[in-house]
Design an enzyme around this catalytic site. Structure first.
Site, PDB file in Angstrom:
ATOM      1  N   GLY A  38       0.811  -1.214   0.000  1.00  0.00           N
ATOM      2  CA  GLY A  38       0.000   0.000   0.000  1.00  0.00           C
ATOM      3  C   GLY A  38       0.842   1.260   0.000  1.00  0.00           C
ATOM      4  O   GLY A  38       2.025   1.213  -0.329  1.00  0.00           O
ATOM      5  N   HIS A  41       2.341   4.503  -4.994  1.00  0.00           N
ATOM      6  CA  HIS A  41       2.896   5.611  -5.780  1.00  0.00           C
ATOM      7  C   HIS A  41       3.052   5.122  -7.217  1.00  0.00           C
ATOM      8  O   HIS A  41       2.677   3.979  -7.536  1.00  0.00           O
ATOM      9  CB  HIS A  41       4.229   6.072  -5.168  1.00  0.00           C
ATOM     10  CG  HIS A  41       5.200   4.944  -4.905  1.00  0.00           C
ATOM     11  ND1 HIS A  41       5.716   4.141  -5.912  1.00  0.00           N
ATOM     12  CD2 HIS A  41       5.728   4.458  -3.755  1.00  0.00           C
ATOM     13  CE1 HIS A  41       6.533   3.252  -5.389  1.00  0.00           C
ATOM     14  NE2 HIS A  41       6.546   3.401  -4.078  1.00  0.00           N
ATOM     15  N   GLY A  43       5.456   4.046  -8.822  1.00  0.00           N
ATOM     16  CA  GLY A  43       6.232   2.803  -8.979  1.00  0.00           C
ATOM     17  C   GLY A  43       5.301   1.600  -8.928  1.00  0.00           C
ATOM     18  O   GLY A  43       5.321   0.725  -9.808  1.00  0.00           O
ATOM     19  N   HIS A  44       4.471   1.567  -7.883  1.00  0.00           N
ATOM     20  CA  HIS A  44       3.482   0.481  -7.785  1.00  0.00           C
ATOM     21  C   HIS A  44       2.554   0.490  -8.997  1.00  0.00           C
ATOM     22  O   HIS A  44       2.227  -0.549  -9.561  1.00  0.00           O
ATOM     23  CB  HIS A  44       2.601   0.665  -6.541  1.00  0.00           C
ATOM     24  CG  HIS A  44       3.347   0.644  -5.236  1.00  0.00           C
ATOM     25  ND1 HIS A  44       3.430   1.743  -4.418  1.00  0.00           N
ATOM     26  CD2 HIS A  44       3.999  -0.350  -4.595  1.00  0.00           C
ATOM     27  CE1 HIS A  44       4.114   1.436  -3.323  1.00  0.00           C
ATOM     28  NE2 HIS A  44       4.476   0.167  -3.407  1.00  0.00           N
ATOM     29  N   GLY A 154       8.995  -5.108  -8.713  1.00  0.00           N
ATOM     30  CA  GLY A 154       9.849  -4.007  -9.160  1.00  0.00           C
ATOM     31  C   GLY A 154      11.319  -4.323  -8.965  1.00  0.00           C
ATOM     32  O   GLY A 154      11.701  -4.931  -7.960  1.00  0.00           O
ATOM     33  N   VAL A 183      10.903   3.176 -11.060  1.00  0.00           N
ATOM     34  CA  VAL A 183      10.327   4.490 -11.390  1.00  0.00           C
ATOM     35  C   VAL A 183      10.938   5.512 -10.433  1.00  0.00           C
ATOM     36  O   VAL A 183      11.000   5.277  -9.220  1.00  0.00           O
ATOM     37  CB  VAL A 183       8.790   4.474 -11.263  1.00  0.00           C
ATOM     38  CG1 VAL A 183       8.211   5.858 -11.526  1.00  0.00           C
ATOM     39  CG2 VAL A 183       8.198   3.450 -12.227  1.00  0.00           C
ATOM     40  N   SER A 192       9.419   5.585  -3.322  1.00  0.00           N
ATOM     41  CA  SER A 192       9.301   4.630  -2.220  1.00  0.00           C
ATOM     42  C   SER A 192       8.229   5.135  -1.269  1.00  0.00           C
ATOM     43  O   SER A 192       8.112   6.353  -1.047  1.00  0.00           O
ATOM     44  CB  SER A 192      10.634   4.529  -1.464  1.00  0.00           C
ATOM     45  OG  SER A 192      10.425   3.936  -0.193  1.00  0.00           O
ATOM     46  N   SER A 193       7.478   4.213  -0.693  1.00  0.00           N
ATOM     47  CA  SER A 193       6.474   4.613   0.300  1.00  0.00           C
ATOM     48  C   SER A 193       7.142   5.294   1.487  1.00  0.00           C
ATOM     49  O   SER A 193       6.506   6.051   2.218  1.00  0.00           O
ATOM     50  CB  SER A 193       5.692   3.393   0.782  1.00  0.00           C
ATOM     51  OG  SER A 193       5.128   2.721  -0.318  1.00  0.00           O
TER      52      SER A 193
END
Ligand code: AMP
Length: 291
Positions: A38, A41, A43-44, A154, A183, A192-193
């Site tokens: 969760g 961003h 990237g996900h 990723g 990304v 990154s989160s």
């Protein structure tokens, strides 16, 4: 804009997910899985986009896996933003969000763990004891719960991908793995989160991770083959520009993750650095010039 209509359907029960995916596959649909914790961003979302290019249905899982956090790590404060995550998934069209409760994943008496050998030991494995045991266990559980054709990961978590590859091969897990590029923000910081933890000053210093990788790439492009010289240059940038505390910098074989001394073929440069209290990782694959 009202994104409500295109939000993914939330499934919380593992059994319900399994039945749903099995039904889709019986109907000839190809289903992809995007496991995440969760705080989504771009990237996900790039993983979900790729899944939707290659599959009919994308199942994104959102589960902050307690088993992969050490006792002194950030499990309690890890960002949890389900509402925003569902809106973000709506923008790419992921049809299903699997959001299980912790108790539904780790039932009472849970006592089975996946331990991957050598490739899980250096780098992250050394700095975060038990981390990959938690990762491999949750990933295999998610594969089993979902039963999709493909799963997307990723390159940002390079070693994680190698650990999962090993597990899938060793345990004959019937799933295809796909790895998507890192990304980055416009200035190079890998999304990154955990970037939300950074103060404005730390955020600027965090660019040093990417800067150090670019510098290493340039050194290799201009003929440097000695890993010790590359390590020294990378560390200098991380310390001076980033004022970071280095967990590790590795020049390593991209398959085994064992350190290399001379760069003769494709090589991994991987690093983990603390900027303030925030631990950031990054990596790149470099190729020496031909000839
Ligand atoms: P996480 O939520 O941190 O467990 O990450 C879930 C998945 O997203 C993992 O496969 C990560 O490697 C991937 N991921 C995280 N950050 C990025 C990024 N900046 N670019 C591409 N993939 C990423």
């Amino acid at each position: 804009m009202n994104t409500e209509r295109t939000r993914p359907r939330v499934i919380r029960d593992p059994g319900a997910l399994h039945r749903e995916v099995a039904e889709l596959r019986r109907g000839g649909k190809k289903v992809g899985l995007v496991p995440t914790m969760g705080a989504l961003h771009q990237g996900h979302l790039s993983l979900a986009r790729t899944a939707l290019e290659e599959c009919d249905v994308c199942v994104t899982t959102i589960f902050v896996n307690p088993a992969q956090f050490g006792p002194s790590e950030d499990l309690a404060k890890y960002p949890r933003t389900l509402d925003a995550d569902l809106d973000a998934l709506a923008t790419v069209g992921s049809q299903i969000a699997f959001v299980p409760e912790t108790d539904a994943v780790y039932g009472p008496g849970h006592a089975t763990w996946i331990e991957v050998g050598a490739v899980a030991e250096p780098l992250e494995g050394q700095c975060r004891p038990g981390h990959f045991r938690g990762v491999a266990t949750i990933v295999l559980k998610l594969f089993n719960m979902a039963g999709t054709d493909v799963a997307y990961f990723g390159q940002k978590d390079y070693q994680q991908v190698q650990v999962i590859r090993r597990m899938v091969e060793d345990l004959n897990v019937p799933i295809q793995l796909r790895v998507c590029p890192i990304v980055r923000e416009p200035d190079g910081l890998a999304l990154s989160s955990r970037n939300v933890y950074l103060s404005p000053d730390q955020r600027q210093r965090a660019v040093s991770l990417y800067a150090s990788l670019c510098h290493a790439e340039k050194m290799v492009a201009s003929g440097e083959t000695r890993a010790d010289r590359i390590l020294a240059a990378v560390e200098e940038i991380l310390l001076e520009q980033g004022k970071g505390r280095i967990d590790y910098v590795a020049v390593a074989d991209p398959e085994t993750l064992e350190p290399v001394e001379q760069i003769t073929g494709e090589t991994l440069i991987a690093l983990a650095v603390r900027i303030g209290e925030t631990r950031l990782i990054d990596n790149c694959l470099i190729q020496p010039p031909a000839g």
